[in-house]
Design a protein around this motif. Sequence first.
Motif, short mmCIF file in Angstrom:
data_model
loop_
_atom_site.label_atom_id
_atom_site.label_comp_id
_atom_site.label_asym_id
_atom_site.label_seq_id
_atom_site.Cartn_x
_atom_site.Cartn_y
_atom_site.Cartn_z
N CYS A 58 0.83 -1.21 0.00
CA CYS A 58 0.00 0.00 0.00
C CYS A 58 0.86 1.26 0.00
N LEU A 62 0.68 3.79 -3.15
CA LEU A 62 0.25 5.17 -2.95
C LEU A 62 1.38 6.13 -3.33
N LEU A 121 -15.42 10.15 -1.13
CA LEU A 121 -14.06 10.28 -1.65
C LEU A 121 -13.57 11.73 -1.57
N ASP A 125 -8.47 11.17 -3.24
CA ASP A 125 -8.94 9.83 -3.58
C ASP A 125 -9.42 9.78 -5.03
N MET A 129 -7.81 7.50 -8.13
CA MET A 129 -8.59 6.55 -8.94
C MET A 129 -8.21 6.60 -10.42
N GLN A 135 -5.52 3.05 -7.54
CA GLN A 135 -6.67 2.13 -7.48
C GLN A 135 -6.37 0.95 -6.58
N TYR A 137 -4.26 0.88 -4.04
CA TYR A 137 -4.26 1.40 -2.67
C TYR A 137 -5.69 1.58 -2.16
N LEU A 138 -6.53 2.26 -2.95
CA LEU A 138 -7.90 2.52 -2.51
C LEU A 138 -8.70 1.24 -2.34
N SER A 139 -8.47 0.26 -3.19
CA SER A 139 -9.22 -0.99 -3.07
C SER A 139 -8.90 -1.71 -1.76
N GLN A 142 -10.44 0.40 1.23
CA GLN A 142 -11.89 0.25 1.37
C GLN A 142 -12.22 -1.03 2.13
N MET A 150 -13.06 6.18 4.39
CA MET A 150 -13.35 5.79 3.01
C MET A 150 -14.69 5.09 2.88
#
Length: 151
Positions: A58, A62, A121, A125, A129, A135, A137-139, A142, A150
């Motif tokens: 991560c 990021l 978001l 964020d 995306m 993407q 990192y965000l997945s 979440q 988030m």
Amino acid sequence: MANGTPTLEGFTEFVTDVMGVPAASFPSEGSLGMVFRLARDLVMTDLNAIDPSLYEACVYNLAASYLLKFAQDPSSASNPTYWADIRKKLGMNTTTPGLIQSSSDNGTSQSWMIPDSLKNLSLADLDAMKNPYGQFYLSIMQQVGSVWGMA
């Protein structure tokens, strides 16, 4: 590389091996250090309790997302528009203040349901995306839940 302790050296390897940045367009140490420290400070260290290699992944992803946004093209490079071209290809030079909820014209209409997880978001964020590293990192984040804002 995946020992759970992200390092600047490990991130430099990530930039070379995973991102595939050519030597002629390699970012400065200052840029690498800035995005690495920013990512390391923002990724929840609680991920270490889940899986240290996930925490490391991560941080690197990021940081890569930030690098895509901030890296500058050296004028002496063989491809002096390497970073600018990537940002243009990914649509990173445009502002996206939100997601489309509905659209229509005289003959057609459509609407997308916006999941609750996307309603909160931040601008950062939304920007993340736009590239595969953000993407990733965000997945992962979440899945962690709403502790970090988030979900």
